[in-house]
Design a protein around this motif. Structure first.
Motif, mmCIF file in Angstrom:
data_model
loop_
_atom_site.group_PDB
_atom_site.id
_atom_site.type_symbol
_atom_site.label_atom_id
_atom_site.label_comp_id
_atom_site.label_asym_id
_atom_site.label_seq_id
_atom_site.Cartn_x
_atom_site.Cartn_y
_atom_site.Cartn_z
ATOM 1 N N UNK A 237 -1.355 3.381 2.599
ATOM 2 C CA UNK A 237 -0.639 4.582 2.128
ATOM 3 C C UNK A 237 -1.385 5.849 2.522
ATOM 4 N N UNK A 238 -2.711 5.789 2.434
ATOM 5 C CA UNK A 238 -3.519 6.965 2.786
ATOM 6 C C UNK A 238 -3.338 7.298 4.275
ATOM 7 N N UNK A 240 -0.831 6.513 6.164
ATOM 8 C CA UNK A 240 0.538 7.002 6.376
ATOM 9 C C UNK A 240 0.647 8.467 5.955
ATOM 10 N N UNK A 241 0.021 8.803 4.829
ATOM 11 C CA UNK A 241 0.094 10.180 4.331
ATOM 12 C C UNK A 241 -0.587 11.141 5.297
ATOM 13 N N UNK A 242 -1.749 10.756 5.817
ATOM 14 C CA UNK A 242 -2.480 11.636 6.744
ATOM 15 C C UNK A 242 -1.724 11.770 8.063
ATOM 16 N N UNK A 243 -1.125 10.664 8.501
ATOM 17 C CA UNK A 243 -0.321 10.722 9.739
ATOM 18 C C UNK A 243 0.881 11.628 9.522
ATOM 19 N N UNK A 244 1.500 11.503 8.324
ATOM 20 C CA UNK A 244 2.674 12.297 7.992
ATOM 21 C C UNK A 244 2.388 13.789 8.086
ATOM 22 N N UNK B 297 -7.832 8.385 -3.514
ATOM 23 C CA UNK B 297 -7.732 6.931 -3.520
ATOM 24 C C UNK B 297 -8.813 6.415 -4.458
ATOM 25 N N UNK B 298 -8.372 5.727 -5.519
ATOM 26 C CA UNK B 298 -9.333 5.205 -6.489
ATOM 27 C C UNK B 298 -9.749 3.815 -6.023
ATOM 28 N N UNK B 311 -8.754 0.278 10.351
ATOM 29 C CA UNK B 311 -7.306 0.449 10.582
ATOM 30 C C UNK B 311 -6.944 1.714 11.347
ATOM 31 N N UNK B 312 -7.922 2.600 11.535
ATOM 32 C CA UNK B 312 -7.598 3.867 12.229
ATOM 33 C C UNK B 312 -7.508 3.670 13.737
#
Ligand SMILES: Cc1cc2nc3c(=O)[nH]c(=O)nc-3n(C[C@H](O)[C@H](O)[C@H](O)COP(=O)(O)OP(=O)(O)OC[C@H]3O[C@@H](n4cnc5c(N)ncnc54)[C@H](O)[C@@H]3O)c2cc1C
Lengths: 248, 312
Positions: A237-238, A240-244, B297-298, B311-312
């Motif tokens: 999700x992180x 995806x959010x940064x890409x968005x 992000x927790x 994953x990047x």
């Protein structure tokens, strides 16, 4: 060798600063005050130098109103032998403070002037350098290590590129950075002893200082508030959010 | 009309990237903008300064004593030069500028404006106080001169399409010998410079050791980011002092900032107020860093960060 250490009374570093609604400054009523953390470090360094036998007498100095006596008592509890209170109820800007401190340094014929590198209220980071300029003395700002030898000091400074080492002749002005030392906890007997130590008082006029034209503050405002963002649940999700947002 | 003198910080023949931002602030004041390079041999830095858009003249003051940019040595020369009709003297809010400029201001008899974050007029500026938790608007007396350091995170660098003349001059003043340079221990790094990087990844006390900091470096390298740290991480010896971000470390304004295992103390936040986007990774959902983070992000950084990197 005599060492002079200046201490400033400031709003405690843990206080959440509130700007007054009329823009005239920040709220200081009912707020906890302490010794500026950088000045405590400067004070601690002086005490350590005295414990090592390099310094024979420590004089604490502050500029400010009646409440600053507390600040001086704290410095005396740390280990200053006596104190000088430059009494002034109105706001004192760095150049004026530097002129007063330079006058005290001269009067005391001290060899070493230790100050904090900045006060955490106005964050100006000027006074030590200005004192050095007015007295034509060497300066070593942002110190993280101080070694005293006969007639000189070797000082390591925290600079943007890393660590710089200077050798300066005494008398000199040194300003303390955070990593110079960790100030001790004050013990009750020292606090009691401090109550009996002498404090001499002067006015700016006594020291021959007349404040010149200073900076005029027209308005104090709160900084733009950052809004609270979103909490994502997973790494995917992180990403995806940064890409968005086109950030990666 | 204003005539602005900018102290052109340089090292080893190169102009500091901070100067392009100081010129940007000077342009908002308007008038003539002159950059003075104090060096042993300032030709390289002077040529770079001459290209900065908005600069009208570059002054090159070569002197062997200027080699290490020591405040006690450079200040008397700046003071002498500043008396030649300058209305403003500006320096970058770097450790060089902060060390030097008050020494100049005191000799000129001027109160200095530290950390200018907005230029409202030739003598009117905004500056941060209380670790940036309040912004004060100040009016500086025009005489003897307006002396100010510029907060770099608040200004965009000017372009380098200019072509100002370079003039070699000598400033005749006696220099003290009471201050001697011994050494500089600089960290050489291939990574983007913290203060100008568009992305920065910072680690805090949670990293636990310098060995563990490699998870931060790995993510930074994947993102081509600079690396920063909290005071706690520096104090604990995980990373060198020049990586500290905050009130008393570096003030930065990257497009993207990662705060990893950093609680978000006000002194740390003071250094990242101008970051465009803040990402926080912290195992404590109540950590104050989440109050200012755009994305939070927790989780345990030792599992989350390697996953993110891969994953990047
Ligand atoms: C005068 C003064 C000036 C200062 N200047 C600065 C400055 O310039 N810069 C600066 O940074 N600080 C500065 N400080 C210090 C500041 O107040 C804080 O003490 C410091 O920023 C704390 O660093 P930290 O967030 O790394 O550590 P902590 O506050 O200890 O936070 C560690 C965080 O890591 C989280 N964590 C622990 N384990 C994990 C894990 N496995 N995974 C994910 N998260 C984890 C915890 O939940 C916690 O939130 C200054 C203080 C003073 C008094």
């Amino acid at each position: 060798m005599k060492a002079l250490v200046s201490v400033k009374r400031v709003v405690d570093y843990n206080v959440r600063i509130q700007v007054k609604s009329d823009g005239s400054g920040v709220v200081t009523d009912g707020v906890k005050f302490s010794v500026n953390p950088f000045d405590e470090i400067a004070m601690e360094e002086a005490v350590r130098l005295k414990e090592k036998g390099k310094v024979t007498e420590i004089i604490a100095v502050t500029i400010g109103g009646a409440k600053c006596e507390e600040t001086l008592r704290t410095a005396l509890a740390f280990g200053a032998d006596r104190a000088v209170h430059v009494k002034e109820e109105s706001e004192v800007q760095p150049l004026t403070a530097a002129q007063a401190l330079a006058a005290v340094f001269k009067k005391e014929e001290a060899q070493l002037f230790l100050l904090g590198k900045q006060a955490i209220d106005d964050d100006a980071n000027q006074t030590g350098q200005m004192v050095a300029a007015l007295l034509d003395l060497p300066q070593a700002t942002f110190a993280s290590k101080v070694e005293l030898e006969a007639g000189k000091a070797t000082v390591t400074r925290e600079v943007d590129a890393g660590l710089e080492t200077l050798e300066i002749d005494l008398p000199a002005v040194i300003t303390a950075d955070l990593r110079l030392n960790e100030p001790r906890y004050l013990k009750l007997p020292d606090i009691m002893k401090a109550k009996k130590k002498p404090i001499a008082a002067f006015s700016l006029t006594d020291l021959g200082v007349t404040p010149g034209a200073g900076l005029k503050a027209s308005k104090t405002a709160a900084p733009p508030k950052r809004s609270k963002g979103v909490v994502v649940k997973t790494v995917d999700e992180l990403i995806a959010a940064l890409k968005g947002k086109g950030l990666i | 009309m204003s005539k602005i003198l900018i102290i052109g910080q340089q090292a080893e023949g190169k102009l500091s990237s901070s100067i392009a931002k100081v010129v940007s602030a000077a342009k908002l004041v308007g008038g003539d903008i002159e950059v003075a390079i104090f060096a042993k041999d300032g030709s390289g830095a002077a040529a770079e300064a001459a290209k900065l858009e908005g600069v009208t003249k570059v002054l090159q003051i070569d002197r062997a004593e200027n080699d290490h940019g020591l405040a006690a040595i450079v200040a008397p020369q700046v003071v002498e030069l500043a008396k030649k009709g300058y209305t403003h003297v500006f320096a970058p809010g770097t450790t060089f500028g902060k060390d030097l400029l008050p020494r100049v201001a005191a000799k000129l008899g001027a109160q200095q404006v530290s950390d200018v974050m907005a230029v409202l007029g030739p003598t009117s500026f905004d500056r941060p106080i209380y670790a940036g938790n309040a912004i004060v608007t100040v009016e500086a007396p025009a005489a003897p001169a307006v002396v100010a350091t510029i907060r770099l995170a608040s200004f965009q660098a000017v372009g380098s399409g200019g072509s100002a003349p370079v003039e070699k001059i000598s400033v005749d003043v006696a220099l003290p010998t009471h201050t001697r340079f011994v050494k500089l221990e600089a960290q050489k790094s291939e990574r983007p410079e913290l203060q100008s990087a568009s992305r920065v990844v910072s680690g805090g006390r949670a990293l636990g050791s310098s060995e563990n900091f490699k998870v931060i470096y790995a993510l930074a390298d994947k993102l081509k980011a600079g690396v920063g740290a909290s005071r706690a991480a520096v104090d604990s010896g995980y990373v060198p002092n020049d990586m500290q971000v905050g009130q008393t470390g570096k003030i930065i304004a990257p497009e993207l900032y990662f705060a990893i295992g950093i609680s978000g103390a006000i002194q740390h936040l003071a250094g990242i107020k101008d970051a465009r986007t803040i990402v926080a990774i912290n195992k404590d959902a109540e950590a104050p860093i989440f109050e200012v983070a755009d994305f939070g992000l927790v989780g345990d950084l030792f599992t989350v960060v390697p996953e993110l990197t891969s994953k990047l």
